[in-house]
Design a protein around this motif. Structure first.
Motif, PDB file in Angstrom:
ATOM      1  N   THR A 281      -3.071  10.181  -3.304  1.00  0.00           N
ATOM      2  CA  THR A 281      -3.432   8.945  -3.990  1.00  0.00           C
ATOM      3  C   THR A 281      -2.963   7.749  -3.166  1.00  0.00           C
ATOM      4  N   ILE A 282      -3.891   6.889  -2.809  1.00  0.00           N
ATOM      5  CA  ILE A 282      -3.581   5.656  -2.096  1.00  0.00           C
ATOM      6  C   ILE A 282      -3.703   4.506  -3.087  1.00  0.00           C
ATOM      7  N   SER A 283      -2.618   3.755  -3.250  1.00  0.00           N
ATOM      8  CA  SER A 283      -2.594   2.642  -4.204  1.00  0.00           C
ATOM      9  C   SER A 283      -2.307   1.335  -3.475  1.00  0.00           C
ATOM     10  N   PHE A 284      -3.095   0.293  -3.779  1.00  0.00           N
ATOM     11  CA  PHE A 284      -2.805  -1.022  -3.226  1.00  0.00           C
ATOM     12  C   PHE A 284      -2.485  -1.995  -4.354  1.00  0.00           C
TER      13      PHE A 284
ATOM     14  N   LEU B 169      -8.493   6.626  -4.388  1.00  0.00           N
ATOM     15  CA  LEU B 169      -8.233   5.243  -3.991  1.00  0.00           C
ATOM     16  C   LEU B 169      -8.185   4.386  -5.240  1.00  0.00           C
ATOM     17  N   GLN B 170      -7.056   3.690  -5.433  1.00  0.00           N
ATOM     18  CA  GLN B 170      -6.878   2.906  -6.647  1.00  0.00           C
ATOM     19  C   GLN B 170      -6.032   1.675  -6.369  1.00  0.00           C
ATOM     20  N   SER B 171      -6.016   0.764  -7.346  1.00  0.00           N
ATOM     21  CA  SER B 171      -5.086  -0.361  -7.303  1.00  0.00           C
ATOM     22  C   SER B 171      -4.112  -0.205  -8.457  1.00  0.00           C
ATOM     23  N   GLU B 172      -3.050  -0.975  -8.407  1.00  0.00           N
ATOM     24  CA  GLU B 172      -2.037  -0.894  -9.451  1.00  0.00           C
ATOM     25  C   GLU B 172      -2.324  -1.900 -10.572  1.00  0.00           C
ATOM     26  N   GLY B 173      -1.638  -1.730 -11.686  1.00  0.00           N
ATOM     27  CA  GLY B 173      -1.819  -2.626 -12.821  1.00  0.00           C
ATOM     28  C   GLY B 173      -2.904  -2.148 -13.764  1.00  0.00           C
TER      29      GLY B 173
ATOM     30  N   VAL C 165       0.876  -1.168   0.000  1.00  0.00           N
ATOM     31  CA  VAL C 165       0.000   0.000   0.000  1.00  0.00           C
ATOM     32  C   VAL C 165       0.917   1.222   0.000  1.00  0.00           C
ATOM     33  N   THR C 166       0.727   2.118  -0.942  1.00  0.00           N
ATOM     34  CA  THR C 166       1.563   3.312  -1.041  1.00  0.00           C
ATOM     35  C   THR C 166       0.694   4.559  -1.086  1.00  0.00           C
ATOM     36  N   THR C 167       1.285   5.684  -0.701  1.00  0.00           N
ATOM     37  CA  THR C 167       0.563   6.958  -0.692  1.00  0.00           C
ATOM     38  C   THR C 167       1.442   8.055  -1.279  1.00  0.00           C
TER      39      THR C 167
END
Length: 253
Positions: free
Chosen positions: A17-20, A54-58, A6-8
């Motif tokens: 932006t919070i990415s998981f 709020l998002q995910s990667e890829g 999890v990165t911010t």
């Protein structure tokens, strides 16, 4: 990388932006759920943050929901409650955040992933972002995410998703029901739309946004208790022979 990340990142304009990420289709094991909930809460309390993405990667799956490896490893109701409470923590972190949370859904949302999308305040998606509540297929049910999904799309549409557990509904269907506010054709268009909307919100009166957030979530104050009760239902059902066999069959397919 097997446990996920999890990165911010926060811009000078106050857009955080919070990415998981998880290598298994952005699924959410218990530890990652806990980290994601804590990050949402911490970022929400940061004075430098005006709005959250709020998002995910890829480029493919937004979120595949629960980790099947963890599901099959649950040995008692206490552990089941703990695991399913992870989704409750993420939903409640979004619900109680004083900041508006924008969802960015680039691909399929399954099970708990639908709940994560529904927990955002305004959600953008691509045409590839179909949705499925698959819990009944493996012998449990979408109990923890149920309240937040039902809040967004209504009980009838929630029932359709929950009962037709083996089938995806299109992003267009999700938009028509209110889960997605906007659906675009590509990830490039998605990023542009999210960035433009985030910039617009960041320019608004932050006190007005906080007050509006409270209005939008009125009537959910009891969810700390409700979602824990729902997690206990799933935690009990996951121990059944039916669910054990269904998960093993699903993993072998």
């Amino acid at each position: 990388m097997t446990t996920g990340t999890v990165t911010t990142h926060t811009t000078p304009e106050g857009i955080s932006t919070i990415s998981f990420f998880h290598p298994s289709h952005n699924s959410l094991p218990g530890a990652l759920l806990t980290q994601l909930a804590a990050t949402i809460t911490q970022t929400s309390q940061d004075p430098a943050t005006k709005v959250i993405i709020l998002q995910s990667e890829g480029e493919k799956t937004f979120c595949a929901g629960a980790s099947f490896d963890e599901l099959i490893a649950i040995e008692d109701e206490a552990r089941g409650l703990e695991f399913f409470s992870g989704f409750a923590k993420v939903i409640n972190a979004c619900r109680t955040s004083p900041k508006i949370i924008i969802g960015r859904v680039q691909g399929k949302a399954i099970g708990g992933g639908v709940g994560v999308a529904a927990a955002t305040d305004y959600c953008f998606a691509t045409s590839q972002a179909s949705v499925k509540l698959s819990e009944l297929v493996v012998g449990i049910g979408p109990f923890v995410v149920g309240p937040v999904v039902e809040r967004k799309i209504g009980r009838a549409a929630y029932g359709q998703l929950a009962l037709d557990a083996g089938e995806f509904r299109s992003a267009t269907w999700a938009q028509e029901k209110g889960l997605y506010a906007t659906v675009v054709d590509s990830i490039g268009a998605l990023d542009a739309a999210v960035a433009a909307f985030a910039a617009k919100l960041a320019a608004y009166n932050p006190e007005a946004l906080t007050e509006l957030k409270q209005v939008l979530w009125a009537g959910t104050e009891h969810w700390d208790t409700l979602l824990t009760e729902r997690a206990a239902i799933s935690g009990r059902l996951v121990l059944s022979d039916f669910t054990r066999q269904a998960i093993q069959k699903f993993k072998a397919s």
